[in-house]
Design a protein around this motif. Sequence first.
Motif: not given
Length: 506
Positions: A81-97, A104-111
Amino acid sequence: MSRGRRYEERKLNMKKVFAVILAIVVVIMSIFIIKGIFSKEEKTGGITSKTYFAAFKDNKWGVIDENGDIIIEPSYEEMMIIPNNKTDIFLCTYDVNYDTGDYSTKALNSKNQEIFTEYNKVEAINNHDENDTLWYEDNVLKVQKDGKWGVINYDGKVLLNTEYDSIESVQGIKNALLIEKEGKYGVADNEGKIILDPIYTGVTNLGKDNRSGYIVKNDEGLYGIVDASKNVILENKYEEIEKVYGNDLYVVSQNGKQKIVNKDGQDVLTEGFDQITNILKTKDSGVIYTSNGKYGIMTLTGEIKIEAQYDNLVEAKANVFIATKDNKRGIIDIDNQEKLPFDYNTITYNEIGDIYVAEDENYNSQVMNNQFEVKQTGILIEINTDSGYFVLRQNDEYKYYNFKFEEKNKKDILTSHTLYLDKKDNQYGYIDKNGNVVVEYMYDDATEQNEYGFAAVKKDGKWGAINNKGEVVQEPTYNLDDYLIIDFIGKWHLGKDMNMNYYNQE
């Protein structure tokens, strides 16, 4: 930087010495500020010159930029999920039951660094309009800690403390967050300001923006209206309140009967209809009502202006209505005079352009002025209200018109483009601004450049892409016949589900 006059004086100028010292201090401070900004972006992500998109490859999800370069390797089971495509915040959903609903979720940047690690969950706040068009609330994320939710902005600043049981968007309304605390609901805005305290058993929007007010429900299950300044417009004494209002009039239900009341709660119209579906824009002009499943128009005094005879009625502009009869659309006025015959599958009105677009069953469009005169025909590709033009496909060519129906040279509209689609001998190629052929006429179909410099080209039934120099970056290999929109970012083509806005590489 221009100095103005030359430095020729031999004497020491103390004003200049002081100015130089001050300039040095400013530069040093700027360095520290910039360093702080960059270190902050490294921690939280930030606004960049890049544009980002979710990417799908080999049944895994990642992120690409506007050049088609991979930013986050496709390795996740769930869509990024990219809330704003001009901002390098990427949201990941994982370990889905999927059985328990846990995830679970986590946020990553472009690095590919994890950010906002102080929270158990970080999520975008999604929203959608009446057409189910999806968007994310701007510059806000909801975060969870110890089972409670709060809101931060993209820089990580806390806007709402993590003390709420849930935080969602008010559906269809930008800048309005539905907050829940101890089973009661209220509203906050995207800056963290509490608009309505969480004291209601239910809250929903009245209109189409966050200034129109809210329909609220109390502990007795009765409804009222409160505006965005917490002023009570209607007391909580109604069994139901519809999202139909205008000219300080509201549609409510009381004692099992629908009626119209004014802002003082006084009855205005109480009988002669089954349901009120719209209050007309012109003050005191009346309402659209239904009777026995048909639509008509009556005044606020109950006088019938148009008998209930249509399958649907929608007000396009003052005293002009798009009507449906026998599953076909036409246009009538307030006196039930037919302005446009009932020959069309759809009719839409664009208020900014003051134009009507009527489409037949073969998707051919007639574009009309406000006098219902057909000015242009073709397949409508785009209406751009920001730049004041619309695009029609006419005889397999794309033509550009302003809202005065004057044909415009696309070079004057698409000023940032380096290539322009052109047709010769029933084949498509590309020319530059001077009319020089850059890409030979060899394609069966093609598109104009997109804002990232790529254009889609079709040959032998397959689609590929060229870049802004006319170089092939993806050979035509994709069958995209089932896709509504053909678009490429490098080797990646736009996914089939338009609402998800992702790019795919097979």
